[in-house]
Scaffold this motif. Structure first.
Motif, mmCIF file in Angstrom:
data_model
loop_
_atom_site.group_PDB
_atom_site.id
_atom_site.type_symbol
_atom_site.label_atom_id
_atom_site.label_comp_id
_atom_site.label_asym_id
_atom_site.label_seq_id
_atom_site.Cartn_x
_atom_site.Cartn_y
_atom_site.Cartn_z
ATOM 1 N N ALA A 85 -4.223 -5.640 -5.409
ATOM 2 C CA ALA A 85 -4.248 -4.174 -5.382
ATOM 3 C C ALA A 85 -3.898 -3.597 -4.008
ATOM 4 O O ALA A 85 -3.494 -2.435 -3.901
ATOM 5 C CB ALA A 85 -5.624 -3.679 -5.822
ATOM 6 N N GLY A 86 -4.069 -4.408 -2.954
ATOM 7 C CA GLY A 86 -3.764 -3.926 -1.605
ATOM 8 C C GLY A 86 -4.988 -3.769 -0.713
ATOM 9 O O GLY A 86 -4.912 -3.185 0.375
ATOM 10 N N VAL A 128 -2.557 -1.462 -7.789
ATOM 11 C CA VAL A 128 -1.215 -1.722 -7.219
ATOM 12 C C VAL A 128 -0.828 -0.750 -6.113
ATOM 13 O O VAL A 128 0.215 -0.098 -6.165
ATOM 14 C CB VAL A 128 -0.096 -1.820 -8.297
ATOM 15 C CG1 VAL A 128 -0.163 -3.161 -9.013
ATOM 16 C CG2 VAL A 128 -0.155 -0.688 -9.310
ATOM 17 N N GLY A 129 -1.667 -0.704 -5.089
ATOM 18 C CA GLY A 129 -1.312 0.030 -3.880
ATOM 19 C C GLY A 129 -1.640 1.513 -3.870
ATOM 20 O O GLY A 129 -1.357 2.199 -2.889
ATOM 21 N N SER A 130 -2.249 2.024 -4.945
ATOM 22 C CA SER A 130 -2.597 3.442 -4.986
ATOM 23 C C SER A 130 -4.058 3.638 -5.374
ATOM 24 O O SER A 130 -4.610 2.851 -6.147
ATOM 25 C CB SER A 130 -1.732 4.185 -6.012
ATOM 26 O OG SER A 130 -0.370 4.044 -5.703
ATOM 27 N N ILE A 131 -4.652 4.698 -4.869
ATOM 28 C CA ILE A 131 -6.008 5.047 -5.288
ATOM 29 C C ILE A 131 -5.912 5.842 -6.584
ATOM 30 O O ILE A 131 -5.236 6.872 -6.637
ATOM 31 C CB ILE A 131 -6.740 5.852 -4.191
ATOM 32 C CG1 ILE A 131 -7.042 4.927 -3.001
ATOM 33 C CG2 ILE A 131 -8.035 6.466 -4.736
ATOM 34 C CD1 ILE A 131 -7.581 5.627 -1.780
ATOM 35 N N VAL A 132 -6.563 5.328 -7.644
ATOM 36 C CA VAL A 132 -6.461 5.981 -8.948
ATOM 37 C C VAL A 132 -7.725 6.757 -9.305
ATOM 38 O O VAL A 132 -7.713 7.572 -10.237
ATOM 39 C CB VAL A 132 -6.141 4.968 -10.075
ATOM 40 C CG1 VAL A 132 -4.748 4.371 -9.857
ATOM 41 C CG2 VAL A 132 -7.186 3.853 -10.141
ATOM 42 N N LEU A 133 -8.794 6.502 -8.569
ATOM 43 C CA LEU A 133 -10.072 7.127 -8.907
ATOM 44 C C LEU A 133 -10.971 7.064 -7.684
ATOM 45 O O LEU A 133 -10.941 6.084 -6.934
ATOM 46 C CB LEU A 133 -10.704 6.301 -10.037
ATOM 47 C CG LEU A 133 -11.641 6.927 -11.047
ATOM 48 C CD1 LEU A 133 -10.968 8.116 -11.727
ATOM 49 C CD2 LEU A 133 -12.021 5.872 -12.100
ATOM 50 N N GLU A 134 -11.767 8.090 -7.468
ATOM 51 C CA GLU A 134 -12.771 8.028 -6.409
ATOM 52 C C GLU A 134 -13.980 8.853 -6.810
ATOM 53 O O GLU A 134 -13.859 9.853 -7.518
ATOM 54 C CB GLU A 134 -12.211 8.546 -5.080
ATOM 55 C CG GLU A 134 -11.774 10.004 -5.121
ATOM 56 C CD GLU A 134 -11.518 10.561 -3.728
ATOM 57 O OE1 GLU A 134 -10.347 10.566 -3.321
ATOM 58 O OE2 GLU A 134 -12.486 10.967 -3.056
ATOM 59 N N ASP A 135 -15.153 8.385 -6.425
ATOM 60 C CA ASP A 135 -16.385 9.122 -6.736
ATOM 61 C C ASP A 135 -17.555 8.389 -6.067
ATOM 62 O O ASP A 135 -17.348 7.376 -5.405
ATOM 63 C CB ASP A 135 -16.601 9.182 -8.257
ATOM 64 C CG ASP A 135 -17.312 10.477 -8.671
ATOM 65 O OD1 ASP A 135 -18.174 10.952 -7.906
ATOM 66 O OD2 ASP A 135 -16.991 10.995 -9.751
ATOM 67 N N VAL A 145 0.871 -1.178 0.000
ATOM 68 C CA VAL A 145 0.000 0.000 0.000
ATOM 69 C C VAL A 145 0.904 1.223 0.000
ATOM 70 O O VAL A 145 1.784 1.369 0.838
ATOM 71 C CB VAL A 145 -0.928 -0.023 1.242
ATOM 72 C CG1 VAL A 145 -1.701 1.280 1.358
ATOM 73 C CG2 VAL A 145 -1.889 -1.212 1.169
ATOM 74 N N LYS A 146 0.690 2.094 -1.000
ATOM 75 C CA LYS A 146 1.704 3.109 -1.310
ATOM 76 C C LYS A 146 1.259 4.543 -1.043
ATOM 77 O O LYS A 146 1.409 5.410 -1.903
ATOM 78 C CB LYS A 146 2.113 2.954 -2.783
ATOM 79 C CG LYS A 146 2.610 1.560 -3.117
ATOM 80 C CD LYS A 146 2.815 1.375 -4.606
ATOM 81 C CE LYS A 146 3.291 -0.032 -4.906
ATOM 82 N NZ LYS A 146 3.314 -0.311 -6.343
ATOM 83 N N VAL A 153 -12.575 -0.984 -4.405
ATOM 84 C CA VAL A 153 -12.565 -2.018 -5.433
ATOM 85 C C VAL A 153 -11.205 -2.047 -6.108
ATOM 86 O O VAL A 153 -10.462 -1.068 -6.082
ATOM 87 C CB VAL A 153 -13.688 -1.811 -6.490
ATOM 88 C CG1 VAL A 153 -15.065 -1.913 -5.864
ATOM 89 C CG2 VAL A 153 -13.539 -0.482 -7.200
ATOM 90 N N GLY A 154 -10.893 -3.183 -6.687
ATOM 91 C CA GLY A 154 -9.609 -3.325 -7.353
ATOM 92 C C GLY A 154 -9.318 -4.785 -7.590
ATOM 93 O O GLY A 154 -9.859 -5.640 -6.889
ATOM 94 N N THR A 155 -8.454 -5.048 -8.568
ATOM 95 C CA THR A 155 -8.157 -6.436 -8.915
ATOM 96 C C THR A 155 -7.299 -7.087 -7.839
ATOM 97 O O THR A 155 -6.818 -6.426 -6.918
ATOM 98 C CB THR A 155 -7.420 -6.511 -10.274
ATOM 99 O OG1 THR A 155 -6.346 -5.581 -10.219
ATOM 100 C CG2 THR A 155 -8.334 -6.162 -11.426
ATOM 101 N N ASN A 156 -7.096 -8.386 -8.004
ATOM 102 C CA ASN A 156 -6.282 -9.169 -7.094
ATOM 103 C C ASN A 156 -4.898 -8.540 -6.927
ATOM 104 O O ASN A 156 -4.257 -8.198 -7.915
ATOM 105 C CB ASN A 156 -6.158 -10.578 -7.703
ATOM 106 C CG ASN A 156 -5.724 -11.597 -6.698
ATOM 107 O OD1 ASN A 156 -5.782 -11.343 -5.481
ATOM 108 N ND2 ASN A 156 -5.276 -12.732 -7.160
#
Ligand SMILES: Nc1ncnc2c1ncn2[C@@H]1O[C@H](COP(=O)(O)OP(=O)(O)O)[C@@H](O)[C@H]1O
Ligand SMILES: [Mg+2]
Length: 238
Positions: free
Chosen positions: A41-42, A212-219, A20-21, A36-39
């Protein structure tokens, strides 16, 4: 108003592997929030760190205005934060009822415990019918109900569910998802972790997409469901 749960710049590593980055997110009282996130992701790492089972390398976790990232796991439960772990982790040799009662380990109010046991049985009738049976004989869906029921037995303010739909039939998955909606209507705040983005975003007030350990989108859940990138990456559309 401050959020019920606030995670700030959280970094968690397993040895040299940074899982988790530096993620930040919050959960408001009464909301269903999903990660949510794929296998890989953290997601699980994040929940285990909030629960006090892992220690962050950096960052802060605040629950109801108090910092909890150095608090022992059992005390985190006592403060009102329950965790239904990935892969269920029920005790196979113990009966259904004993598994459920373990969830109430930190409580002393016998009447309240009895009341909550009935509430779990009302929600999951099959557990009532099999309350005296060893849990190890159960199907995946039944064990999942038991894991959720056990987490509810601490009467949590915040319930964290790690992949409650994993390995379940579509019918069982619907049952679990409607249970989450029911819990929400009773005022339980929920942090839901799912690979099944469609199901999770459909019922979440707010969502965060982890890669991969980062939040890329939120809403909001509704907005993420209709987001083109989310649809392509997580909902199997092109
Ligand atoms: N016990 C562990 N030891 C070493 N690496 C781990 C361990 N658990 C998870 N990881 C790694 O950390 C990353 C995040 O894993 P995890 O939090 O389980 O993701 P998710 O729950 O989103 O599938 C992955 O790269 C995974 O391989
Ligand atoms: Mg996981």
């Amino acid at each position: 108003m401050t959020a019920m749960l606030e995670v700030k710049n959280l970094k968690v590593a397993y040895g040299r592997v940074r899982a988790v980055k530096g993620i930040s997110f919050s959960v408001e009282q009464g909301q269903v929030v999903t990660l949510v996130g794929t296998n890989g992701a953290g997601k699980t790492t994040t929940l285990r760190t909030i629960s006090g089972l892992l220690r962050p390398e950096e960052g802060e976790i605040w629950f109801e205005g108090e910092r909890i990232d150095a608090v022992p796991a059992h005390e985190v439960t006592t403060r009102g934060l329950a965790h239904s772990p990935e892969g269920r982790r029920i005790f196979p040799r113990l009966t259904v009822e004993d598994n459920l009662r373990l969830g109430a380990f930190a409580r002393k109010d016998k009447a309240g415990i009895a009341q909550d046991l009935e509430r779990v049985f009302d929600l999951f009738e099959i557990l009532r019918a099999r309350r005296a049976q060893p849990a190890g004989t159960f199907s995946g869906g039944e064990q999942q109900m038991l894991a959720i029921g056990r987490a509810m037995m601490s009467r949590p303010k915040l319930l964290m569910l790690d992949e409650p739909s994993m390995g379940l039939s579509p019918l069982m998955m619907q049952r679990i998802m409607s249970t989450i909606t029911e819990l929400k209507s009773e005022g339980v705040t929920i942090l839901l972790v799912e690979q099944n983005a469609q199901a999770a975003l459909s019922l979440a007030d707010y969502g965060y997409v982890l890669e991969v350990g980062s939040i890329v989108l939120e809403d909001t859940g509704a907005k993420l469901l209709t987001d083109d990138n989310v649809r392509k990456a997580y909902l199997g559309e092109d």
